[in-house]
Design a protein around this motif. Sequence first.
Motif, PDB file in Angstrom:
ATOM      1  N   HIS A 134      56.606  49.550  44.247  1.00  0.00           N
ATOM      2  CA  HIS A 134      56.513  48.089  44.136  1.00  0.00           C
ATOM      3  C   HIS A 134      56.552  47.401  45.487  1.00  0.00           C
ATOM      4  O   HIS A 134      56.957  47.979  46.494  1.00  0.00           O
ATOM      5  CB  HIS A 134      57.583  47.540  43.183  1.00  0.00           C
ATOM      6  CG  HIS A 134      58.987  47.725  43.661  1.00  0.00           C
ATOM      7  ND1 HIS A 134      59.827  48.677  43.142  1.00  0.00           N
ATOM      8  CD2 HIS A 134      59.691  47.066  44.603  1.00  0.00           C
ATOM      9  CE1 HIS A 134      61.003  48.593  43.759  1.00  0.00           C
ATOM     10  NE2 HIS A 134      60.947  47.629  44.640  1.00  0.00           N
ATOM     11  N   MET A 135      56.072  46.155  45.484  1.00  0.00           N
ATOM     12  CA  MET A 135      55.990  45.361  46.713  1.00  0.00           C
ATOM     13  C   MET A 135      57.263  44.537  46.848  1.00  0.00           C
ATOM     14  O   MET A 135      57.749  43.975  45.862  1.00  0.00           O
ATOM     15  CB  MET A 135      54.792  44.413  46.641  1.00  0.00           C
ATOM     16  CG  MET A 135      53.457  45.121  46.472  1.00  0.00           C
ATOM     17  SD  MET A 135      52.078  43.948  46.407  1.00  0.00           S
ATOM     18  CE  MET A 135      52.158  43.408  44.698  1.00  0.00           C
ATOM     19  N   GLU A 136      57.778  44.444  48.060  1.00  0.00           N
ATOM     20  CA  GLU A 136      58.923  43.564  48.297  1.00  0.00           C
ATOM     21  C   GLU A 136      58.981  43.192  49.766  1.00  0.00           C
ATOM     22  O   GLU A 136      58.072  43.492  50.533  1.00  0.00           O
ATOM     23  CB  GLU A 136      60.220  44.211  47.803  1.00  0.00           C
ATOM     24  CG  GLU A 136      60.552  45.527  48.459  1.00  0.00           C
ATOM     25  CD  GLU A 136      61.830  46.154  47.865  1.00  0.00           C
ATOM     26  OE1 GLU A 136      62.141  45.924  46.680  1.00  0.00           O
ATOM     27  OE2 GLU A 136      62.517  46.870  48.622  1.00  0.00           O
ATOM     28  N   GLU A 137      60.060  42.508  50.147  1.00  0.00           N
ATOM     29  CA  GLU A 137      60.197  42.082  51.544  1.00  0.00           C
ATOM     30  C   GLU A 137      61.466  42.679  52.132  1.00  0.00           C
ATOM     31  O   GLU A 137      62.424  42.974  51.420  1.00  0.00           O
ATOM     32  CB  GLU A 137      60.246  40.557  51.637  1.00  0.00           C
ATOM     33  CG  GLU A 137      61.443  39.966  50.908  1.00  0.00           C
ATOM     34  CD  GLU A 137      61.583  38.451  51.081  1.00  0.00           C
ATOM     35  OE1 GLU A 137      61.196  37.947  52.149  1.00  0.00           O
ATOM     36  OE2 GLU A 137      62.080  37.798  50.151  1.00  0.00           O
ATOM     37  N   ASP A 138      61.446  42.822  53.461  1.00  0.00           N
ATOM     38  CA  ASP A 138      62.611  43.361  54.158  1.00  0.00           C
ATOM     39  C   ASP A 138      63.634  42.253  54.386  1.00  0.00           C
ATOM     40  O   ASP A 138      63.307  41.061  54.304  1.00  0.00           O
ATOM     41  CB  ASP A 138      62.158  43.937  55.513  1.00  0.00           C
ATOM     42  CG  ASP A 138      62.966  45.167  55.909  1.00  0.00           C
ATOM     43  OD1 ASP A 138      64.077  45.336  55.378  1.00  0.00           O
ATOM     44  OD2 ASP A 138      62.477  45.947  56.746  1.00  0.00           O
ATOM     45  N   SER A 139      64.864  42.655  54.660  1.00  0.00           N
ATOM     46  CA  SER A 139      65.895  41.688  55.060  1.00  0.00           C
ATOM     47  C   SER A 139      65.925  41.642  56.585  1.00  0.00           C
ATOM     48  O   SER A 139      65.186  42.370  57.246  1.00  0.00           O
ATOM     49  CB  SER A 139      67.248  42.153  54.537  1.00  0.00           C
ATOM     50  OG  SER A 139      67.549  43.401  55.107  1.00  0.00           O
ATOM     51  N   GLY A 140      66.783  40.812  57.158  1.00  0.00           N
ATOM     52  CA  GLY A 140      66.990  40.832  58.601  1.00  0.00           C
ATOM     53  C   GLY A 140      67.779  42.072  58.975  1.00  0.00           C
ATOM     54  O   GLY A 140      68.098  42.912  58.127  1.00  0.00           O
ATOM     55  N   LYS A 141      68.090  42.196  60.255  1.00  0.00           N
ATOM     56  CA  LYS A 141      68.797  43.402  60.704  1.00  0.00           C
ATOM     57  C   LYS A 141      70.154  43.015  61.288  1.00  0.00           C
ATOM     58  O   LYS A 141      70.238  42.179  62.192  1.00  0.00           O
ATOM     59  CB  LYS A 141      67.953  44.091  61.767  1.00  0.00           C
ATOM     60  CG  LYS A 141      68.393  45.496  62.088  1.00  0.00           C
ATOM     61  CD  LYS A 141      67.358  46.120  63.015  1.00  0.00           C
ATOM     62  CE  LYS A 141      67.931  47.239  63.802  1.00  0.00           C
ATOM     63  NZ  LYS A 141      68.172  48.470  63.274  1.00  0.00           N
ATOM     64  N   SER A 142      71.211  43.628  60.774  1.00  0.00           N
ATOM     65  CA  SER A 142      72.555  43.385  61.296  1.00  0.00           C
ATOM     66  C   SER A 142      72.911  44.495  62.273  1.00  0.00           C
ATOM     67  O   SER A 142      72.704  45.663  61.960  1.00  0.00           O
ATOM     68  CB  SER A 142      73.576  43.413  60.159  1.00  0.00           C
ATOM     69  OG  SER A 142      73.200  42.506  59.153  1.00  0.00           O
ATOM     70  N   SER A 143      73.429  44.126  63.428  1.00  0.00           N
ATOM     71  CA  SER A 143      73.898  45.141  64.379  1.00  0.00           C
ATOM     72  C   SER A 143      75.403  45.019  64.533  1.00  0.00           C
ATOM     73  O   SER A 143      75.912  43.971  64.921  1.00  0.00           O
ATOM     74  CB  SER A 143      73.217  44.967  65.734  1.00  0.00           C
ATOM     75  OG  SER A 143      71.832  45.118  65.578  1.00  0.00           O
ATOM     76  N   HIS A 144      76.083  46.113  64.214  1.00  0.00           N
ATOM     77  CA  HIS A 144      77.546  46.101  64.258  1.00  0.00           C
ATOM     78  C   HIS A 144      78.072  46.738  65.532  1.00  0.00           C
ATOM     79  O   HIS A 144      79.266  46.749  65.771  1.00  0.00           O
ATOM     80  CB  HIS A 144      78.109  46.868  63.053  1.00  0.00           C
ATOM     81  CG  HIS A 144      77.536  46.409  61.749  1.00  0.00           C
ATOM     82  ND1 HIS A 144      77.885  45.205  61.169  1.00  0.00           N
ATOM     83  CD2 HIS A 144      76.636  46.973  60.913  1.00  0.00           C
ATOM     84  CE1 HIS A 144      77.221  45.064  60.027  1.00  0.00           C
ATOM     85  NE2 HIS A 144      76.452  46.118  59.858  1.00  0.00           N
ATOM     86  N   ASP A 145      77.174  47.288  66.355  1.00  0.00           N
ATOM     87  CA  ASP A 145      77.660  48.093  67.480  1.00  0.00           C
ATOM     88  C   ASP A 145      77.248  47.540  68.841  1.00  0.00           C
ATOM     89  O   ASP A 145      77.357  48.212  69.854  1.00  0.00           O
ATOM     90  CB  ASP A 145      77.172  49.533  67.326  1.00  0.00           C
ATOM     91  CG  ASP A 145      75.677  49.602  67.079  1.00  0.00           C
ATOM     92  OD1 ASP A 145      75.015  48.535  67.100  1.00  0.00           O
ATOM     93  OD2 ASP A 145      75.156  50.713  66.867  1.00  0.00           O
TER      94      ASP A 145
END
Length: 489
Positions: A134-145
């Motif tokens: 199925h088609m969808e969209e990505d989320s943003g990217k969290s950087s914890h490090d």
Amino acid sequence: MANNDVSAALRAQYEPVIGIEIHVQLNTASKAYSSDPTEYGASPNTQTSPVSLGHPGTLPMFNESQLHAAIKLGLAVGAEIREVNEFARKNYFYADLPKGYQITQDKTPICNGGFIEVKDADGNPKRINLTRIHMEEDSGKSSHDIDPFNTLIDLNRAGVPLLEIVTEPDFRSGEEAYQYLTEMQRLVRYLDISDGNMEEGSLRCDVNISVRKKGVEKFGTRVEVKNLNSFRNVQKSIDYEVNRHIALIEDGGKVTQQTLTFDASRGKTQLLRDKEEAHDYRYFNEPDLQPVIVKEELIERMRASMPPLPKELFAKYRKQGLNEYDASLLTDSKEIALFYESIIEHTKNYKAAANWMMGSIKSWLNERAAHIREFPIPAATIAELIKLVDDGKVSNTAANGELFKALLESPESSAAALAEEKNLIQESDAGELQTWVDAALAKYPDKVEEYKAGKKGLTGLFMGEVMKLSRGKADPKMASKLVQQSLEK
Ligand code: ADP
Ligand code: MG
């Protein structure tokens, strides 16, 4: 059995059951529902219009390239392609999801069914069936490090189009999973819908793993391993989990449904969260997007635009007499396969063409870490080289050596003309050959005696000398015959 030591005998009593979800990031120029660019590696938060940021009042607009990619992949795996495609909102809160929901497809995935073929433990072909794409969209990217106190968020990735590919729980080993992922990666690259790079997150997979006693039909409780960064680690995490489950069950314990990550440095999985707190995503139809209608005509247009698929090329090369090893190396990448294809437009000597690809051409590429599109000699000229060798005009050694080098210098020249110019036309004149043979034998009189005493393996030495004296020009078949005859005298 605390340290997951499971004997082979015990292991044989169980059967692993594995299903895989892959997220493929598409290589479209713009995002799934906005015109924001998608280029990887841009400065954080520079590719973020109000649509990507989920500002109130913004409206998504569907990017057709996402649809085209989904149809191509569906056709490549033999899936059924849906006509009426609805979108849904999957609601959850996370800081890298500014809208508070992800646009995806819930009940009406664009593709159902289809399969990828792997080899089972006995080497027999086995189908891994696909549940859906199925088609969808990505989320943003969290950087914890990056920052020691804060989580940093980059919303460039928010809204980048994805395809999610879900398999049936058909895998029975980590090895099958490895093959499947390799094939999927090759496929998206052939179709040119994604770069398929795991390091850049263009291909991400979650693996669901359970075990059951052999003969039992009911599946065991599964765990899900996330954030896997290489195919080998997928395989390792499966092997690790399978052993852990068996040890746990044999110990009288129970597997609990958990989400895990794989710590590659320690070769172990780690708990991320218990599945008990399962989300309710409150899926409902996306009110801001019309359903996308896929007409037969579009499917046919996509089918016509597809490149040859790796498994088709593989089958074709096997049929043309190449062994499995050569056929699979040639089809590893589309660009290599297509160059080979253009050589065999001009020659029927498939084995020789494969040898050129895997030998001299591959070495040239490897030495420069170059791409095949940078290789200067035209495919037709490689075919000409093959013919020169087949006709006995140039030795294989000279063709792959001096002549190949000369062609790299002047790729637009004809191979035959260059061979002439470089004095590489092979000597098959018996008189000329005999002079070299005599000289070779005269150089090693003691070896001649040894040969006569029964050391037949020495012919190689004399042949080597003849080739050296002739600067590679002696026709090896004839020379070999003459060496033999002269020694037997
Ligand atoms: P979820 O909605 O929790 O992601 P799905 O039903 O979509 O679950 O399944 C996700 C993946 O897990 C699929 O690839 C499926 O084949 C696989 N799967 C389902 N049950 C099992 C099981 N018992 N063991 C291993 N894999 C499983
Ligand atoms: Mg799922």
